[in-house]
Design an enzyme around this catalytic site. Structure first.
Site, PDB file in Angstrom:
ATOM      1  N   SER A   1      -7.950   0.726   3.240  1.00  0.00           N
ATOM      2  CA  SER A   1      -8.356   0.312   1.895  1.00  0.00           C
ATOM      3  C   SER A   1      -9.542  -0.638   1.981  1.00  0.00           C
ATOM      4  CB  SER A   1      -7.182  -0.410   1.235  1.00  0.00           C
ATOM      5  OG  SER A   1      -7.570  -0.993   0.019  1.00  0.00           O
ATOM      6  N   SER A   2     -10.253  -0.771   0.872  1.00  0.00           N
ATOM      7  CA  SER A   2     -11.313  -1.785   0.781  1.00  0.00           C
ATOM      8  C   SER A   2     -10.873  -2.984  -0.051  1.00  0.00           C
ATOM      9  CB  SER A   2     -12.565  -1.185   0.136  1.00  0.00           C
ATOM     10  OG  SER A   2     -13.039  -0.111   0.894  1.00  0.00           O
TER      11      SER A   2
ATOM     12  N   THR B   1      -8.837   0.787 -10.458  1.00  0.00           N
ATOM     13  CA  THR B   1      -8.213  -0.297  -9.688  1.00  0.00           C
ATOM     14  C   THR B   1      -8.334  -1.585 -10.519  1.00  0.00           C
ATOM     15  OG1 THR B   1      -8.773   0.806  -7.649  1.00  0.00           O
ATOM     16  CG2 THR B   1      -8.247  -1.502  -7.439  1.00  0.00           C
TER      17      THR B   1
ATOM     18  N   GLY C   1     -13.475  -1.615  -7.273  1.00  0.00           N
ATOM     19  CA  GLY C   1     -14.828  -1.085  -7.022  1.00  0.00           C
ATOM     20  C   GLY C   1     -14.930  -0.236  -5.764  1.00  0.00           C
ATOM     21  N   GLY C   2     -13.793   0.232  -5.240  1.00  0.00           N
ATOM     22  CA  GLY C   2     -13.849   1.107  -4.062  1.00  0.00           C
ATOM     23  C   GLY C   2     -14.585   0.429  -2.931  1.00  0.00           C
TER      24      GLY C   2
ATOM     25  N   ARG D   1       0.843  -1.190   0.000  1.00  0.00           N
ATOM     26  CA  ARG D   1       0.000   0.000   0.000  1.00  0.00           C
ATOM     27  C   ARG D   1       0.881   1.244   0.000  1.00  0.00           C
ATOM     28  NH1 ARG D   1      -5.100   1.757  -1.155  1.00  0.00           N
ATOM     29  NH2 ARG D   1      -6.136   2.802   0.554  1.00  0.00           N
TER      30      ARG D   1
ATOM     31  N   ASN E   1      -6.008   4.285  -7.148  1.00  0.00           N
ATOM     32  CA  ASN E   1      -7.248   4.845  -6.610  1.00  0.00           C
ATOM     33  C   ASN E   1      -8.208   5.257  -7.718  1.00  0.00           C
ATOM     34  OD1 ASN E   1      -9.056   5.316  -4.577  1.00  0.00           O
ATOM     35  ND2 ASN E   1      -8.424   7.408  -4.251  1.00  0.00           N
TER      36      ASN E   1
HETATM   37  O1  DON Z   1      -7.978   1.049  -1.585  1.00  0.00           O
HETATM   38  C1  DON Z   1      -9.138   1.333  -1.850  1.00  0.00           C
HETATM   39  O2  DON Z   1     -10.085   0.947  -1.195  1.00  0.00           O
HETATM   40  C2  DON Z   1      -9.422   2.209  -3.063  1.00  0.00           C
HETATM   41  N1  DON Z   1      -8.273   3.018  -3.351  1.00  0.00           N
HETATM   42  C3  DON Z   1      -9.781   1.331  -4.210  1.00  0.00           C
HETATM   43  C4  DON Z   1     -10.200   2.148  -5.384  1.00  0.00           C
HETATM   44  C5  DON Z   1     -11.018   1.418  -6.351  1.00  0.00           C
HETATM   45  O3  DON Z   1     -11.312   0.261  -6.230  1.00  0.00           O
HETATM   46  C6  DON Z   1     -11.487   2.238  -7.483  1.00  0.00           C
HETATM   47  N2  DON Z   1     -12.579   1.595  -8.148  1.00  0.00           N
HETATM   48  N3  DON Z   1     -13.678   2.011  -8.253  1.00  0.00           N
END
Ligand code: DON
Length: 573
Positions: A456-457, A385, A476-477, A111, A405
């Site tokens: 993070s997710s 991502t 997918g955030g 990370r 991100n």
């Molecule tokens: O680490 C995380 O949770 C985010 N930076 C992930 C970003 C992501 O999956 C973007 N997609 N929609």
């Protein structure tokens, strides 16, 4: 030792014995607690990734005698070239590994880390309000990248081939070019304005200031050169040499705060994966600074108290949504970088704690999230991502979710390097209780601090039963965790790799207090039934780009599934 955890409803305290939790109670919530071993090795290797050229890079490396870990380097580096919107040299991520020779599961935390000059309030104005876009665009949004360090680490500690060999396919792709494809084209279209603010990005991804046509060849000589430097000199060359100076100078000239020692201090961290059990399956998943494993295991623990097979489809969705609501709520309060905050991980992932949460869930109505804690916001679209899964014929495996991100990260390319820098600083709680780009809220556990890693997710995960194995993950955030949860449940219910990645999904993340669903995920009757329980429902656009490998121990069948929402492929060799 007696442990007491305050329940999110704030009125209930759940207490239990941590020693017992690891054993008796855990196994009452799940049937198997021992590591599951396949009878034989897979006869096939498999790769599922977001772009066919990345699969090809991985396959080349396997054919050259590399193992799954070498292939992971090759796939990551190729994705950095052909999917620059989603991950890359300027980003970071998590690599969940399984080494067959000794059965070890390893979580490589690559990370991004906050620069030393980062401060808690660095994105706030004089009144304490977040300054628009500051944590999302331009070099001030960028944390110190981890991916180059991860590639060198994988090659040195787990791979069989030199780093330079595994990077070769990506270098070729960057130099010779690849053809523009629809998903990347729409990403560029959505970000034209940001591209125009970064001349180095515009030079490679706009043609005469315009979005390239499908099929246009995209060459990246600067990125090829950066990758060559890394191939020749390893992590040292990226984090300390002239390339490091070029990065730091470029960032600082454009208003960023990186220093040379930020780069030279960066290290990947190996952490113990989280392990939990659900209905006889052993789940090996991501620990903090990912929130994914904690939320996944808590959600499954809550669900383990319901008979989902007998429940109506409305009640199944209700239980799942309530479980996600409660688990995501705790994410906001407790989770952050384990090197900076202490977290009640054992408690949050214990069946006893989940039982307390389950007690507050009513069968006849949705729990308003406002009972748990108030705040609201809308989700911003942006499926960037990337995730890929690898299995080699020796049984080694990799689930990797890597990121810069948002679309194209900060949208800013460091001059002369071809590297899009991330905007992962936005994953911190920029202001207490203020939602980030994924409408996630957080508190002091996830506040900015020098060298800290943002929560993070991303949830790369392995699931093992006596019958087989699932390797799963997705971008997918905030929706990553709910998608992985549904993928795990689907596979345990007998879905194939293709069915897992194609299934229509729902999402609830505590706040905003809304149950989102993809078109086709819920029938008209189900929507009506859920409304009657008090849910606020909203259809939303397609999300996720899940890459899955399954291996059935009995038949030996290996399958690889790539999400039909994306451009990727799953191939078995
Ligand atoms: O680490 C995380 O949770 C985010 N930076 C992930 C970003 C992501 O999956 C973007 N997609 N929609």
């Amino acid at each position: 030792m007696m442990l007491c955890v305050r329940h999110p409803l704030r009125r209930i305290f759940v207490c239990g014995c941590s020693l017992i939790l690891g054993g008796a109670l855990a196994s009452s919530a799940s049937l198997a607690s021992t590591q599951v071993a396949p009878a034989a090795l897979p006869q096939k290797a498999a790769i599922a990734s977001a772009h066919p050229a990345a699969n090809q890079a991985g396959q080349d490396i396997l054919a050259a005698g590399g193992n799954a870990f070498d292939a992971a380097v090759a796939v990551s580096a190729a994705l950095a070239v052909v999917e620059p919107s989603s991950s890359g040299v300027g980003g970071g991520g998590f690599y969940l590994l399984h080494r067959q020779s000794d059965g070890r599961d390893i979580f490589v935390d690559a990370r991004e880390a906050a620069p030393a000059a980062a401060t808690r309030d660095m994105y706030l104005d004089a009144k304490g309000a977040p300054i628009d876009e500051l944590s999302r665009s331009g070099p001030l949004a960028a944390a110190i990248p981890g991916e180059p360090a991860a590639w060198a680490w994988l090659a040195e500690h787990y791979g069989r081939l030199p780093l330079s060999r595994s990077l070769a396919p990506a270098i070729r792709l960057a130099r010779d070019g690849f053809a523009m494809y629809p998903r990347l084209q729409s990403g560029i279209r959505y970000n034209v304005e940001r591209m125009q603010h970064s001349p180095e990005a515009a030079k490679r991804f706009l043609i005469n200031g315009k979005v390239p046509e499908i099929g246009a060849v995209i060459r990246q000589p600067e990125l090829a050169h950066t990758l060559e430097t890394l191939a020749r000199g390893g992590a040292e060359a990226f984090y300390r040499g002239p390339l490091a100076k070029q990065l730091v100078d470029g960032v600082r000239r454009a208003g960023g705060i990186w220093t040379q020692s930020d780069l030279s201090d960066y290290r990947v961290v190996e952490r113990e994966p989280l392990v939990g059990h659900y209905q006889g399956a052993r789940i090996v998943t991501s620990p903090p600074p990912s929130s994914g494993g904690v939320v996944l295991l808590d959600t499954l623990n809550i669900l383990s108290g319901y008979d989902l097979k007998q429940a109506s489809s409305v009640m199944r969705t209700h239980w799942l949504t309530e479980a996600m609501r409660h688990a995501y709520r705790d994410r906001a309060e407790y989770l952050g970088d384990p090197d900076f905050v202490s977290m009640p991980i054992d408690e949050l992932t214990s069946p006893l704690y989940a039982a307390g949460q389950r007690n507050s869930i009513r069968p006849d109505r949705a729990t308003p999230s406002s009972v748990l804690r108030p705040i609201g916001a809308s989700l911003r679209d942006g499926p960037t991502t990337t995730h890929f899964s690898v299995l080699d014929r020796e049984g080694n495996r990799v689930a990797a979710t890597i990121s810069i991100n948002l679309w194209f990260g900060s949208g800013w390319v460091a001059p002369g390097t071809g590297v899009f820098l991330n905007d992962t600083m936005d994953d911190f709680s920029v202001a207490m209780g203020t939602p980030n780009a994924f409408a996630l809220v957080g508190g002091s556990a996830n506040a900015i601090a020098p060298h800290k890693r943002a929560l993070s997710s991303m949830t790369p995960t392995f699931v093992e039963t006596e019958q087989g194995l699932l390797i799963i993950g997705t971008p997918g955030g905030s929706t990553i965790i709910s998608m992985v949860t549904q993928g795990v449940l689907g596979w345990l219910n007998g879905q194939s790799a293709d069915q897992v990645v194609s299934a229509r999904r729902i999402h609830h993340q505590y706040l905003p207090d809304r149950l989102n669903y993809e078109p086709g995920a819920l029938s008209a009757e189900e929507i009506q039934g859920l409304k009657a329980l008090g849910y606020d429902l909203a259809e939303w656009s397609t999300r996720g780009n899940m890459q899955v490998i399954t291996w059935d121990y009995g038949s030996g069948l290996v399958q690889a599934g790539a999400d039909p929402r994306g451009f990727g492929v799953g191939l078995v060799y």
